[in-house]
Write a protein that holds these residues in place. Structure first.
Motif, mmCIF file in Angstrom:
data_model
loop_
_atom_site.group_PDB
_atom_site.id
_atom_site.type_symbol
_atom_site.label_atom_id
_atom_site.label_comp_id
_atom_site.label_asym_id
_atom_site.label_seq_id
_atom_site.Cartn_x
_atom_site.Cartn_y
_atom_site.Cartn_z
ATOM 1 N N GLY A 172 4.103 -1.999 -5.869
ATOM 2 C CA GLY A 172 3.166 -2.133 -4.763
ATOM 3 C C GLY A 172 2.084 -3.162 -5.052
ATOM 4 N N GLU A 173 1.582 -3.169 -6.268
ATOM 5 C CA GLU A 173 0.563 -4.140 -6.656
ATOM 6 C C GLU A 173 1.139 -5.557 -6.623
ATOM 7 O OE1 GLU A 173 -3.164 -5.502 -7.592
ATOM 8 O OE2 GLU A 173 -2.590 -3.476 -7.023
ATOM 9 N N ALA A 174 2.383 -5.717 -7.075
ATOM 10 C CA ALA A 174 3.031 -7.026 -7.040
ATOM 11 C C ALA A 174 3.197 -7.511 -5.596
ATOM 12 C CB ALA A 174 4.381 -6.963 -7.735
ATOM 13 N N LYS A 175 3.564 -6.603 -4.691
ATOM 14 C CA LYS A 175 3.694 -6.968 -3.281
ATOM 15 C C LYS A 175 2.347 -7.405 -2.710
ATOM 16 C CE LYS A 175 7.595 -4.102 -1.838
ATOM 17 N NZ LYS A 175 7.985 -2.979 -0.960
ATOM 18 N N LYS A 176 1.300 -6.723 -3.121
ATOM 19 C CA LYS A 176 -0.048 -7.062 -2.648
ATOM 20 C C LYS A 176 -0.434 -8.472 -3.100
ATOM 21 C CE LYS A 176 -4.713 -5.822 -3.871
ATOM 22 N NZ LYS A 176 -5.517 -4.877 -4.631
ATOM 23 N N ILE A 177 -0.200 -8.779 -4.358
ATOM 24 C CA ILE A 177 -0.532 -10.088 -4.905
ATOM 25 C C ILE A 177 0.306 -11.172 -4.232
ATOM 26 C CG2 ILE A 177 -0.405 -11.514 -6.997
ATOM 27 C CD1 ILE A 177 -1.145 -8.897 -8.545
ATOM 28 N N ARG A 178 1.602 -10.902 -4.050
ATOM 29 C CA ARG A 178 2.484 -11.867 -3.393
ATOM 30 C C ARG A 178 2.029 -12.117 -1.956
ATOM 31 N NH1 ARG A 178 7.198 -11.334 -0.124
ATOM 32 N NH2 ARG A 178 8.429 -13.225 -0.189
ATOM 33 N N GLY A 179 1.653 -11.069 -1.262
ATOM 34 C CA GLY A 179 1.201 -11.202 0.121
ATOM 35 C C GLY A 179 -0.056 -12.052 0.231
ATOM 36 N N LYS A 180 -0.988 -11.840 -0.682
ATOM 37 C CA LYS A 180 -2.221 -12.631 -0.676
ATOM 38 C C LYS A 180 -1.932 -14.099 -0.971
ATOM 39 C CE LYS A 180 -5.678 -9.146 -1.776
ATOM 40 N NZ LYS A 180 -6.731 -8.755 -2.723
ATOM 41 N N ALA A 181 -1.054 -14.359 -1.931
ATOM 42 C CA ALA A 181 -0.712 -15.737 -2.276
ATOM 43 C C ALA A 181 -0.011 -16.420 -1.100
ATOM 44 C CB ALA A 181 0.178 -15.769 -3.516
ATOM 45 N N GLN A 182 0.873 -15.695 -0.450
ATOM 46 C CA GLN A 182 1.586 -16.247 0.694
ATOM 47 C C GLN A 182 0.616 -16.561 1.834
ATOM 48 O OE1 GLN A 182 4.725 -13.720 2.052
ATOM 49 N NE2 GLN A 182 5.583 -15.261 3.412
ATOM 50 N N ARG B 116 0.831 -1.211 0.000
ATOM 51 C CA ARG B 116 0.000 0.000 0.000
ATOM 52 C C ARG B 116 0.866 1.262 0.000
ATOM 53 N NH1 ARG B 116 -4.840 0.098 3.922
ATOM 54 N NH2 ARG B 116 -5.800 -0.881 2.139
ATOM 55 N N GLY B 117 1.930 1.251 0.775
ATOM 56 C CA GLY B 117 2.827 2.415 0.841
ATOM 57 C C GLY B 117 3.469 2.707 -0.502
ATOM 58 N N ASP B 118 3.909 1.641 -1.181
ATOM 59 C CA ASP B 118 4.519 1.810 -2.505
ATOM 60 C C ASP B 118 3.516 2.400 -3.492
ATOM 61 O OD1 ASP B 118 7.063 0.851 -1.889
ATOM 62 O OD2 ASP B 118 6.494 -1.223 -2.259
ATOM 63 N N LYS B 119 2.287 1.928 -3.415
ATOM 64 C CA LYS B 119 1.263 2.424 -4.336
ATOM 65 C C LYS B 119 0.966 3.902 -4.089
ATOM 66 C CE LYS B 119 -2.110 -0.387 -5.509
ATOM 67 N NZ LYS B 119 -3.249 -1.322 -5.408
ATOM 68 N N ILE B 120 0.902 4.295 -2.819
ATOM 69 C CA ILE B 120 0.615 5.697 -2.486
ATOM 70 C C ILE B 120 1.769 6.598 -2.905
ATOM 71 C CG2 ILE B 120 0.277 7.301 -0.558
ATOM 72 C CD1 ILE B 120 -1.301 4.978 0.818
ATOM 73 N N LYS B 121 2.998 6.191 -2.562
ATOM 74 C CA LYS B 121 4.171 6.992 -2.943
ATOM 75 C C LYS B 121 4.294 7.075 -4.461
ATOM 76 C CE LYS B 121 7.147 4.696 -0.508
ATOM 77 N NZ LYS B 121 8.403 4.197 0.071
ATOM 78 N N GLY B 122 4.012 5.959 -5.133
ATOM 79 C CA GLY B 122 4.098 5.939 -6.587
ATOM 80 C C GLY B 122 3.096 6.874 -7.236
ATOM 81 N N LYS B 123 1.881 6.898 -6.703
ATOM 82 C CA LYS B 123 0.856 7.794 -7.259
ATOM 83 C C LYS B 123 1.254 9.250 -7.072
ATOM 84 C CE LYS B 123 -3.076 8.381 -9.291
ATOM 85 N NZ LYS B 123 -3.266 7.972 -10.673
ATOM 86 N N ALA B 124 1.803 9.565 -5.891
ATOM 87 C CA ALA B 124 2.249 10.931 -5.632
ATOM 88 C C ALA B 124 3.379 11.320 -6.584
ATOM 89 C CB ALA B 124 2.707 11.071 -4.185
ATOM 90 N N LYS C 122 4.772 5.300 -11.804
ATOM 91 C CA LYS C 122 3.992 4.168 -12.304
ATOM 92 C C LYS C 122 4.682 2.848 -11.969
ATOM 93 C CE LYS C 122 1.669 6.615 -16.007
ATOM 94 N NZ LYS C 122 1.398 6.708 -17.441
ATOM 95 N N LEU C 123 6.001 2.840 -12.050
ATOM 96 C CA LEU C 123 6.769 1.650 -11.713
ATOM 97 C C LEU C 123 6.612 1.309 -10.229
ATOM 98 C CD1 LEU C 123 8.775 -0.447 -12.809
ATOM 99 C CD2 LEU C 123 10.610 1.125 -12.179
ATOM 100 N N GLU C 124 6.659 2.318 -9.395
ATOM 101 C CA GLU C 124 6.491 2.099 -7.952
ATOM 102 C C GLU C 124 5.087 1.582 -7.622
ATOM 103 O OE1 GLU C 124 7.837 4.424 -3.895
ATOM 104 O OE2 GLU C 124 8.355 5.236 -5.861
ATOM 105 N N GLN C 125 4.098 2.072 -8.329
ATOM 106 C CA GLN C 125 2.730 1.576 -8.137
ATOM 107 C C GLN C 125 2.635 0.104 -8.537
ATOM 108 O OE1 GLN C 125 -0.598 4.267 -9.372
ATOM 109 N NE2 GLN C 125 1.110 5.556 -10.023
ATOM 110 N N ALA C 126 3.278 -0.259 -9.627
ATOM 111 C CA ALA C 126 3.267 -1.652 -10.071
ATOM 112 C C ALA C 126 3.980 -2.539 -9.054
ATOM 113 C CB ALA C 126 3.933 -1.771 -11.442
#
Length: 64
Positions: free
Chosen positions: A38-48, A6-14, A32-36
């Motif tokens: 963050g999204e990858a971390k979110k998906i990895r966290g859910k899978a884990q 979430r932090g990566d996505k927020i910082k990336g959007k800013a 945009k790269l930082e947002q991506a």
């Protein structure tokens, strides 16, 4: 519970918005790269989380 990107996505959007406002295409791209990331971390966290839950004996019995 972990942040899950979430932090990566927020910082990336800013960073993206700042890049757009100043016409700095490199900064916009970095945002945009930082947002991506963050999204990858979110998906990895859910899978884990799902994998850990699937390994718990008390959780496996409920699925049957």
């Amino acid at each position: 519970m972990v942040d899950k990107g979430r932090g990566d996505k927020i910082k990336g959007k800013a960073k993206e918005m700042a890049g757009k406002a100043t016409s700095d295409h490199e900064q916009e791209f970095e945002g945009k790269l930082e947002q991506a990331r963050g999204e990858a971390k979110k998906i990895r966290g859910k899978a884990q989380e799902r994998a850990e839950n699937a390994m718990r004996p008390d959780r496996r019995d409920r699925r049957a």
